[in-house]
Enzyme design. Structure first.
Site, PDB file in Angstrom:
ATOM      1  N   ASP A   7       6.240  19.772   7.653  1.00  0.00           N
ATOM      2  CA  ASP A   7       7.226  20.843   7.477  1.00  0.00           C
ATOM      3  C   ASP A   7       8.395  20.438   6.570  1.00  0.00           C
ATOM      4  O   ASP A   7       8.929  21.262   5.825  1.00  0.00           O
ATOM      5  CB  ASP A   7       7.752  21.298   8.851  1.00  0.00           C
ATOM      6  CG  ASP A   7       8.320  20.144   9.651  1.00  0.00           C
ATOM      7  OD1 ASP A   7       7.560  19.194   9.927  1.00  0.00           O
ATOM      8  OD2 ASP A   7       9.519  20.157   9.972  1.00  0.00           O
ATOM      9  N   GLN A   8       8.780  19.174   6.593  1.00  0.00           N
ATOM     10  CA  GLN A   8       9.914  18.746   5.761  1.00  0.00           C
ATOM     11  C   GLN A   8       9.539  18.716   4.278  1.00  0.00           C
ATOM     12  O   GLN A   8      10.368  18.982   3.413  1.00  0.00           O
ATOM     13  CB  GLN A   8      10.426  17.369   6.201  1.00  0.00           C
ATOM     14  CG  GLN A   8      10.953  17.340   7.626  1.00  0.00           C
ATOM     15  CD  GLN A   8      12.061  18.346   7.850  1.00  0.00           C
ATOM     16  OE1 GLN A   8      13.099  18.318   7.185  1.00  0.00           O
ATOM     17  NE2 GLN A   8      11.848  19.266   8.788  1.00  0.00           N
TER      18      GLN A   8
ATOM     19  N   LYS B 298       0.830  -1.213   0.000  1.00  0.00           N
ATOM     20  CA  LYS B 298       0.000   0.000   0.000  1.00  0.00           C
ATOM     21  C   LYS B 298       0.862   1.259   0.000  1.00  0.00           C
ATOM     22  O   LYS B 298       0.599   2.204  -0.757  1.00  0.00           O
ATOM     23  CB  LYS B 298      -0.903   0.003   1.244  1.00  0.00           C
ATOM     24  CG  LYS B 298      -1.592   1.340   1.487  1.00  0.00           C
ATOM     25  CD  LYS B 298      -2.280   1.415   2.835  1.00  0.00           C
ATOM     26  CE  LYS B 298      -1.390   1.686   4.002  1.00  0.00           C
ATOM     27  NZ  LYS B 298      -1.329   3.039   4.537  1.00  0.00           N
ATOM     28  N   ASN B 299       1.898   1.267   0.834  1.00  0.00           N
ATOM     29  CA  ASN B 299       2.669   2.508   0.980  1.00  0.00           C
ATOM     30  C   ASN B 299       3.638   2.761  -0.178  1.00  0.00           C
ATOM     31  O   ASN B 299       4.257   3.818  -0.256  1.00  0.00           O
ATOM     32  CB  ASN B 299       3.390   2.541   2.330  1.00  0.00           C
ATOM     33  CG  ASN B 299       2.394   2.738   3.471  1.00  0.00           C
ATOM     34  OD1 ASN B 299       1.256   3.144   3.231  1.00  0.00           O
ATOM     35  ND2 ASN B 299       2.800   2.447   4.691  1.00  0.00           N
TER      36      ASN B 299
ATOM     37  N   ARG C  57      -8.462  -0.007   5.215  1.00  0.00           N
ATOM     38  CA  ARG C  57      -7.633   0.995   4.527  1.00  0.00           C
ATOM     39  C   ARG C  57      -6.384   0.363   3.936  1.00  0.00           C
ATOM     40  O   ARG C  57      -5.868   0.831   2.936  1.00  0.00           O
ATOM     41  CB  ARG C  57      -7.140   2.054   5.526  1.00  0.00           C
ATOM     42  CG  ARG C  57      -8.200   2.931   6.091  1.00  0.00           C
ATOM     43  CD  ARG C  57      -7.582   3.863   7.079  1.00  0.00           C
ATOM     44  NE  ARG C  57      -6.774   4.804   6.325  1.00  0.00           N
ATOM     45  CZ  ARG C  57      -6.579   6.056   6.647  1.00  0.00           C
ATOM     46  NH1 ARG C  57      -7.121   6.528   7.734  1.00  0.00           N
ATOM     47  NH2 ARG C  57      -5.857   6.837   5.909  1.00  0.00           N
TER      48      ARG C  57
ATOM     49  N   ASP D  43       5.060   0.455  11.899  1.00  0.00           N
ATOM     50  CA  ASP D  43       3.804  -0.154  11.438  1.00  0.00           C
ATOM     51  C   ASP D  43       3.648  -1.598  11.917  1.00  0.00           C
ATOM     52  O   ASP D  43       2.617  -2.223  11.671  1.00  0.00           O
ATOM     53  CB  ASP D  43       3.716  -0.112   9.902  1.00  0.00           C
ATOM     54  CG  ASP D  43       3.547   1.301   9.380  1.00  0.00           C
ATOM     55  OD1 ASP D  43       3.292   2.219  10.182  1.00  0.00           O
ATOM     56  OD2 ASP D  43       3.679   1.496   8.155  1.00  0.00           O
TER      57      ASP D  43
ATOM     58  N   CYS E  61      -4.291   8.026   9.609  1.00  0.00           N
ATOM     59  CA  CYS E  61      -4.531   7.450  10.928  1.00  0.00           C
ATOM     60  C   CYS E  61      -4.056   8.415  12.010  1.00  0.00           C
ATOM     61  O   CYS E  61      -3.022   9.074  11.866  1.00  0.00           O
ATOM     62  CB  CYS E  61      -3.776   6.126  11.062  1.00  0.00           C
ATOM     63  SG  CYS E  61      -4.602   4.753  10.246  1.00  0.00           S
TER      64      CYS E  61
ATOM     65  N   ARG F 150      -3.520  10.063   4.302  1.00  0.00           N
ATOM     66  CA  ARG F 150      -2.250  10.756   4.445  1.00  0.00           C
ATOM     67  C   ARG F 150      -1.593  11.000   3.082  1.00  0.00           C
ATOM     68  O   ARG F 150      -1.009  12.040   2.810  1.00  0.00           O
ATOM     69  CB  ARG F 150      -1.349   9.857   5.310  1.00  0.00           C
ATOM     70  CG  ARG F 150      -0.058  10.466   5.667  1.00  0.00           C
ATOM     71  CD  ARG F 150      -0.244  11.452   6.760  1.00  0.00           C
ATOM     72  NE  ARG F 150       0.943  12.202   7.036  1.00  0.00           N
ATOM     73  CZ  ARG F 150       0.928  13.425   7.526  1.00  0.00           C
ATOM     74  NH1 ARG F 150      -0.205  14.024   7.778  1.00  0.00           N
ATOM     75  NH2 ARG F 150       2.043  14.056   7.775  1.00  0.00           N
TER      76      ARG F 150
ATOM     77  N   ARG G 275       1.487  14.613  12.806  1.00  0.00           N
ATOM     78  CA  ARG G 275       2.034  14.207  11.506  1.00  0.00           C
ATOM     79  C   ARG G 275       2.317  15.457  10.689  1.00  0.00           C
ATOM     80  O   ARG G 275       1.591  15.805   9.767  1.00  0.00           O
ATOM     81  CB  ARG G 275       1.084  13.225  10.831  1.00  0.00           C
ATOM     82  CG  ARG G 275       0.844  12.003  11.718  1.00  0.00           C
ATOM     83  CD  ARG G 275       0.073  10.927  11.056  1.00  0.00           C
ATOM     84  NE  ARG G 275       0.834  10.227  10.044  1.00  0.00           N
ATOM     85  CZ  ARG G 275       0.333   9.225   9.327  1.00  0.00           C
ATOM     86  NH1 ARG G 275      -0.895   8.816   9.526  1.00  0.00           N
ATOM     87  NH2 ARG G 275       1.079   8.638   8.407  1.00  0.00           N
TER      88      ARG G 275
HETATM   89  C1  EPZ Z   1       4.542   6.789   6.204  1.00  0.00           C
HETATM   90  O1  EPZ Z   1       3.906   7.885   6.846  1.00  0.00           O
HETATM   91  C2  EPZ Z   1       3.511   5.686   6.139  1.00  0.00           C
HETATM   92  N1  EPZ Z   1       2.351   6.179   5.424  1.00  0.00           N
HETATM   93  C3  EPZ Z   1       3.131   5.246   7.541  1.00  0.00           C
HETATM   94  O2  EPZ Z   1       2.293   4.117   7.411  1.00  0.00           O
HETATM   95  C4  EPZ Z   1       4.369   4.838   8.325  1.00  0.00           C
HETATM   96  O3  EPZ Z   1       4.002   4.574   9.667  1.00  0.00           O
HETATM   97  C5  EPZ Z   1       5.411   5.960   8.297  1.00  0.00           C
HETATM   98  O4  EPZ Z   1       5.677   6.347   6.914  1.00  0.00           O
HETATM   99  C6  EPZ Z   1       6.724   5.576   8.947  1.00  0.00           C
HETATM  100  O5  EPZ Z   1       7.258   4.448   8.293  1.00  0.00           O
HETATM  101  C7  EPZ Z   1       2.329   6.165   4.095  1.00  0.00           C
HETATM  102  O6  EPZ Z   1       3.285   5.758   3.456  1.00  0.00           O
HETATM  103  C8  EPZ Z   1       1.109   6.661   3.433  1.00  0.00           C
HETATM  104  P1  EPZ Z   1       7.045   9.948   7.999  1.00  0.00           P
HETATM  105  P2  EPZ Z   1       4.545   9.321   6.800  1.00  0.00           P
HETATM  106  O7  EPZ Z   1       6.989  11.201   7.213  1.00  0.00           O
HETATM  107  O8  EPZ Z   1       5.198   9.484   5.470  1.00  0.00           O
HETATM  108  C9  EPZ Z   1       7.824  13.252  11.409  1.00  0.00           C
HETATM  109  C10 EPZ Z   1       0.459   2.750   7.854  1.00  0.00           C
HETATM  110  O9  EPZ Z   1      -0.008   2.203   8.878  1.00  0.00           O
HETATM  111  N2  EPZ Z   1       7.696  14.239  10.324  1.00  0.00           N
HETATM  112  O10 EPZ Z   1       8.121   8.959   7.708  1.00  0.00           O
HETATM  113  O11 EPZ Z   1       3.492  10.267   7.199  1.00  0.00           O
HETATM  114  C11 EPZ Z   1       6.508  12.558  11.703  1.00  0.00           C
HETATM  115  O12 EPZ Z   1       5.710  13.314  12.586  1.00  0.00           O
HETATM  116  C12 EPZ Z   1       0.960   4.166   7.918  1.00  0.00           C
HETATM  117  O13 EPZ Z   1       0.505   2.199   6.745  1.00  0.00           O
HETATM  118  C13 EPZ Z   1       7.857  15.574  10.596  1.00  0.00           C
HETATM  119  O14 EPZ Z   1       8.078  15.991  11.733  1.00  0.00           O
HETATM  120  O15 EPZ Z   1       5.638   9.190   7.921  1.00  0.00           O
HETATM  121  C14 EPZ Z   1       6.982  11.245  12.277  1.00  0.00           C
HETATM  122  O16 EPZ Z   1       7.299  11.407  13.632  1.00  0.00           O
HETATM  123  C15 EPZ Z   1       0.679   4.831   9.202  1.00  0.00           C
HETATM  124  N3  EPZ Z   1       7.784  16.474   9.560  1.00  0.00           N
HETATM  125  C16 EPZ Z   1       8.278  10.967  11.529  1.00  0.00           C
HETATM  126  O17 EPZ Z   1       8.689  12.220  10.991  1.00  0.00           O
HETATM  127  C17 EPZ Z   1       7.516  16.088   8.291  1.00  0.00           C
HETATM  128  O18 EPZ Z   1       7.436  16.935   7.399  1.00  0.00           O
HETATM  129  C18 EPZ Z   1       8.163   9.968  10.384  1.00  0.00           C
HETATM  130  O19 EPZ Z   1       7.074  10.321   9.537  1.00  0.00           O
HETATM  131  C19 EPZ Z   1       7.333  14.720   8.016  1.00  0.00           C
HETATM  132  C20 EPZ Z   1       7.434  13.812   9.064  1.00  0.00           C
END
Ligand code: EPZ
Length: 430
Positions: free
Chosen positions: A125-126, A22-23, A397, A305, A117, A93, A122
């Site tokens: 900013d990056q 999915k991701n 989902r 996850d 979720c 997301r 979430r």
């Molecule tokens: C992806 O979410 C996945 N979602 C998530 O899967 C997964 O848990 C996560 O990556 C971590 O592996 C999808 O791919 C759609 P991140 P994402 O940006 O991209 C912080 C599932 O169950 N952060 O890697 O949203 C953030 O708050 C889902 O399938 C910032 O601070 O995750 C977190 O603490 C749930 N600023 C960390 O980084 C930003 O701009 C990692 O988030 C971006 C992220």
């Protein structure tokens, strides 16, 4: 309202076919709009999040046709709107991937702010930092993220934290920027690599995906492709832990064992036998499970996850285990539900201290989010007696035919829509 009715106690035994990730599917779908040529994508998981994204893409003029359940044809030559406001899109997301894709191709995108979720803050900013570094103006107004650029120009971007979404999003926009972009401290997840491979198959020039430095040389045009999505690492891991929790013997088929190494290592540590072949892994849980410690980390660390699924196993393992969640601060919401099934877990900040118990007992529980929902279903499959799991829409989902695949392994689980249907299930299963 739909819920799963579950009669626990059967060890899961047999083989299960794992679907596309999915991701990976979500960014790949979004990236497919970056060419006017036709794109074919195979091994597309038929889950709610991909359906929502496909509908939003159709709403802006993308032609989407399913050639079969898992193969989709897309053509984005007639996109007529760069504003994505679909009512459902804010629930997922991955809506943010449309920003990187549209910005890259059209230098303009307006997309409703992403949901997904509720597992913690979430931030995006990056993503914004990356788009700005490429020269885009980015504003958040009226619940939308609005980006526009005269031109996108390659840049050197250092990510403040490892983010899957931001890495892929910036990579997409940079694919059609002028010159070279370097993303440092990039995420290394298999779906980051799959997204880069997909873009490269369309003519992009991306090197280093899977390491923490990704180099992208911008191209002016992308072309059509026929691409197959990688297997879902988390779906596979969920069934592997289902084998452990129910003391079963399950073979997950159509997987890439390398992507599952951290999961395999933890299963072995807690006493399961794990046998790898080229594209399948067998998990046998014939001995009592024992305690361990685990901390979630970006890939190749143990995935966030999979955190609820391992906790469900550890709560039935001898001794005291510690689970530390280092990615999302609100990912222990399932603990109250698991406690109602007999688990002994204390959460302090981002750490769960788990005292293993002998057994779970059935209860009426609610899925708080996608992965926790799946983990609670596994707990119910191991529990004595009957359980119901509400809010299965979260599980749908990201898991295709979850209850049907579990039934194929001998689980007593049905999707019921009323109390009457549940009572019938209870009578049938004794
Ligand atoms: C992806 O979410 C996945 N979602 C998530 O899967 C997964 O848990 C996560 O990556 C971590 O592996 C999808 O791919 C759609 P991140 P994402 O940006 O991209 C912080 C599932 O169950 N952060 O890697 O949203 C953030 O708050 C889902 O399938 C910032 O601070 O995750 C977190 O603490 C749930 N600023 C960390 O980084 C930003 O701009 C990692 O988030 C971006 C992220």
């Amino acid at each position: 309202m739909e819920q799963y009715a579950i009669k626990g106690g059967n060890p899961l035994v047999g083989e299960v076919e794992i679907g596309g990730a999915k991701n990976a599917a979500l960014p790949i779908l979004a990236a497919s709009i970056m060419t006017d040529d036709t794109v074919y994508i195979d091994n597309m998981p038929d889950v709610r999040d991909t359906k929502v994204l496909l509908r939003a893409m159709e709403n802006i003029g993308v032609v989407c046709r399913h050639e079969n359940r898992h193969r989709v044809m897309l053509n984005a030559a007639q996109i007529n709107d760069l504003v994505v406001e679909d009512e459902n899109i804010k629930k997922i997301r991955a809506s943010y991937y449309l920003i990187g894709a549209l910005l890259g191709k059209y230098k303009h995108a307006e997309v409703t702010l992403p949901g997904g979720c509720d597992i913690g803050c979430r931030a995006i900013d990056q993503h914004i930092k990356g788009f700005r570094a490429l020269g885009a103006d980015v504003r958040i107004e009226y619940g939308m993220i609005k980006t526009r650029a005269e031109r996108l120009v390659g840049s050197h971007i250092y990510m403040d934290m490892v983010s899957v979404g931001a890495t892929i999003n910036i990579m997409m926009a940079a694919t059609m920027a002028e010159g070279m972009t370097i993303i440092e401290n990039a995420a290394k997840e298999p779906h980051v690599v799959d997204s880069a491979n997909f873009l490269n198959s369309m003519g992009a020039n991306i090197k280093g995906a899977g390491t923490d430095v990704i180099r992208i040389k911008g191209v002016s045009r992308l072309h059509g492709t026929d691409y197959t999505i990688i297997p879902d690492q988390i779906e596979a891991g969920t069934f592997m832990f289902a084998a452990a929790v129910t003391k079963g013997d399950v073979t997950v088929k159509n997987v890439i064992p390398k992507h599952l190494e951290s999961i395999t290592a933890k299963l072995q540590e807690i006493g399961c036998e794990v046998k790898e072949a080229d594209d399948c892994i067998r998990v046998v849980a014939s001995k009592p499970l024992c305690h361990t410690q685990v901390k979630t980390l970006p890939y190749p660390g143990f995935p966030t996850d999979m955190q609820p699924q391992i906790a469900v196993a550890l709560a039935l393992s001898k001794g005291t285990s510690i689970v530390t969640e280092s990615i999302f601060e609100n990912r222990f919401k399932y603990v109250d539900e698991l406690t109602r099934m007999g688990a002994s877990i204390k959460v302090e900040g981002n750490t769960a201290i788990i005292d293993g118990v002998e057994r779970y007992t059935g209860a009426s529980i609610t899925a708080p989010d996608l992965r926790a929902g799946a983990a609670l279903v596994i707990a119910a499959l191991a529990a004595e007696g009957c359980s119901t799991v509400d809010d299965v829409r979260y599980i749908q989902r990201g898991y295709e035919d979850f209850h049907l695949k579990l039934q194929g392994l001998g689980a007593q689980i049905e999707l019921v829509e009323s109390e009457r249907e549940y009572q019938k299930f209870k009578l049938k299963t004794g």
